[in-house]
Design a protein around this motif. Structure first.
Motif, mmCIF file in Angstrom:
data_model
loop_
_atom_site.group_PDB
_atom_site.id
_atom_site.type_symbol
_atom_site.label_atom_id
_atom_site.label_comp_id
_atom_site.label_asym_id
_atom_site.label_seq_id
_atom_site.Cartn_x
_atom_site.Cartn_y
_atom_site.Cartn_z
ATOM 1 N N GLY A 319 20.864 63.580 59.721
ATOM 2 C CA GLY A 319 21.138 62.856 59.841
ATOM 3 C C GLY A 319 21.368 62.849 57.919
ATOM 4 N N GLU A 320 20.853 62.705 56.845
ATOM 5 C CA GLU A 320 21.546 62.844 55.544
ATOM 6 C C GLU A 320 20.582 63.825 54.790
ATOM 7 N N ARG A 321 19.512 64.730 55.716
ATOM 8 C CA ARG A 321 19.109 65.534 54.860
ATOM 9 C C ARG A 321 19.394 67.477 55.540
ATOM 10 N N ARG A 322 19.044 68.260 55.240
ATOM 11 C CA ARG A 322 19.874 69.873 54.718
ATOM 12 C C ARG A 322 18.193 70.168 55.242
ATOM 13 N N VAL A 323 18.253 70.969 56.510
ATOM 14 C CA VAL A 323 17.567 71.655 56.986
ATOM 15 C C VAL A 323 17.813 72.905 57.424
ATOM 16 N N ALA A 324 16.847 73.903 57.285
ATOM 17 C CA ALA A 324 16.423 75.769 56.940
ATOM 18 C C ALA A 324 15.222 75.079 57.879
ATOM 19 N N PRO A 325 16.076 75.634 59.555
ATOM 20 C CA PRO A 325 14.773 76.209 61.044
ATOM 21 C C PRO A 325 14.578 77.516 60.502
ATOM 22 N N LEU A 326 13.590 78.285 61.159
ATOM 23 C CA LEU A 326 12.553 78.532 61.107
ATOM 24 C C LEU A 326 12.053 78.714 62.724
ATOM 25 N N ILE A 327 12.577 79.836 63.271
ATOM 26 C CA ILE A 327 11.728 79.671 64.693
ATOM 27 C C ILE A 327 11.221 81.250 64.709
ATOM 28 N N PRO A 336 15.469 85.730 56.573
ATOM 29 C CA PRO A 336 15.985 84.183 57.115
ATOM 30 C C PRO A 336 16.117 83.070 56.011
ATOM 31 N N VAL A 337 14.308 82.947 55.938
ATOM 32 C CA VAL A 337 14.074 81.827 54.315
ATOM 33 C C VAL A 337 14.667 81.915 53.425
ATOM 34 N N GLY A 352 7.684 77.094 66.477
ATOM 35 C CA GLY A 352 6.614 77.950 67.718
ATOM 36 C C GLY A 352 6.606 77.870 68.324
ATOM 37 N N ASN A 353 6.193 78.394 69.238
ATOM 38 C CA ASN A 353 5.620 78.968 71.245
ATOM 39 C C ASN A 353 4.230 80.139 70.589
ATOM 40 N N GLY A 354 3.166 80.094 70.353
ATOM 41 C CA GLY A 354 2.063 81.039 70.436
ATOM 42 C C GLY A 354 1.445 80.804 71.373
ATOM 43 N N TRP A 355 1.034 80.488 72.453
ATOM 44 C CA TRP A 355 0.657 80.859 73.399
ATOM 45 C C TRP A 355 -0.488 82.184 73.091
#
Length: 387
Positions: A319-327, A336-337, A352-355
């Motif tokens: 969209g109009e946003r700049r996103v910093a993804p962290l998986i 990374p950050v 995340g997937n922390g099961w």
């Protein structure tokens, strides 16, 4: 004489307590990690410095053996082996750079901090004390990193008591005025509780259920809806078509974790899907070493394992946003950050997937870490986890 004999045991015991308390998953306790450089500088020999570093790191990462055992459905031995191997880089760096020369210690510790923040040593650079900058210097951004670094260096000098008193004062003030990272009104992060079935059970009904979750969030005026890592399973044309059709007439864009198969392995990705189509939005820079990222396979002429893009795509535009993804794993390490923050994003997106971490503090530590980074740089935070 007895005092000198007991001193190493006391220092190692305090380092274990420091790692245990600081990395318990309580965000306001992160500054306890600042005791580590003080203990490191008090070591009377390189051997004691190694034991102090090992005690701190092993205590901070104590959930790893149990988590690995749950992930592989095995006993604790593989997890214990990975736990010890992961500690090697931290212990080696802090052992080699330790010196009895009080004048050289600040410079040596600064080098250790840098090495543990960037590859290759930073690949397992968990429990980095600089993360506490987000609690002590909320909103200061890069100035906060600079002041925190100066504080860490000051803690290994002879004036460390004065530096420690100043930092404790700031910590108490921050604790009294702490507020959680802000949220954006039209962004939703959805937490799921589907255990190990998420990403593994990929039948038609599971996709329909996930699509319905997105549609439900959209009916609550959400424009962007994030679902956890690996939620889609493998990203294929069939899955894409099903989701595009399922979101037909819905104004929201879904940001969902998936796997993309490549020639010699796979990419762990986030995809963006709406009724106009779907695309790969982000490729994980640093997958989990050992269980996902297995570079030795290529050295042995084998395929498989997740690809590490290291410094690729630090931000994405949506969209109009700049996103910093962290998986997932990227939330536990430093570069990374910080790489993403160099591009001044509008939002931090943490999924995340922390099961597999049930019964450990790993997910809580992840949440504390990215909350601290979000507060440091005054960025809104969108979170989506599966447990």
């Amino acid at each position: 004489m007895r005092h000198e004999r007991a001193r190493p045991a006391v220092l190692v015991g305090l380092s274990v307590a420091t790692g245990w308390i600081a990395w318990s998953g309580v965000v306001l306790l992160l500054p306890v990690s600042l005791l580590f450089p003080v203990l490191w500088s008090m070591a009377t020999s390189r051997k004691i410095a190694a034991l102090i570093a090992a005690g701190y790191f092993l205590a901070a990462s104590r959930g790893l053996p149990q988590g690995v055992a749950a992930f592989y459905q095995s006993d604790l031995w593989p997890g214990l082996l990975l736990w010890l191997c992961a500690s090697l880089s931290f212990v080696v760096v802090h052992t080699v750079l330790w010196t009895a020369n009080a004048r050289a210690q600040p410079f040596c510790y600064f080098i250790a901090c840098v090495l543990m923040a960037v590859p290759p040593f930073g690949i397992t650079g968990w429990a980095h004390p600089v993360t506490a900058a987000g609690i002590l210097f909320s909103g200061w951004g890069w100035w906060g990193i600079a002041v925190m670094t100066a504080g860490l260096i000051g803690l290994v000098t002879r004036v460390w008591p004065a530096v420690a008193m100043a930092l404790v004062s700031v910590w108490l003030w921050s604790a009294a005025t702490w507020t959680d990272p802000t949220l954006l009104g039209r962004w939703r992060g959805v937490d799921l509780h589907l255990g190990s079935s998420l990403g593994r059970e990929t039948g038609l009904q599971r996709h329909r259920d996930l699509i319905q979750i997105v549609r439900g969030a959209a009916s609550d005026e959400a424009t962007f809806v994030a679902l956890p890592e690996s939620a889609l399973g493998v990203w294929t044309p069939t899955v894409k078509r099903q989701w595009v059709q399922g979101l037909n007439g819905t104004p929201a864009t879904a940001i969902v974790g998936a796997t993309v198969i490549i020639e010699d392995g796979y990419d762990n990705v986030l995809v963006a899907i709406s009724d106009w189509g779907g695309k790969v939005l982000y490729r994980q820079r640093m997958p989990v070493p050992g269980s996902m990222w297995q570079p030795w396979r290529a050295w042995l002429g084998q395929s498989g394992g997740a690809r590490a893009d290291f410094f690729a795509n630090p931000i994405v535009e949506l969209g109009e946003r700049r996103v910093a993804p962290l998986i997932c794993y990227e939330q536990l390490i430093v570069w990374p950050v910080l790489q993403s923050m160099l591009h001044d994003p509008d939002i931090i997106l943490a999924v995340g997937n922390g099961w597999w971490t049930a019964g450990t503090s790993i997910v809580d530590i992840q949440r504390a870490s990215f909350a601290a980074w979000a507060r440091l740089f005054a960025k809104p935070l969108v979170v989506s986890f599966n447990t």
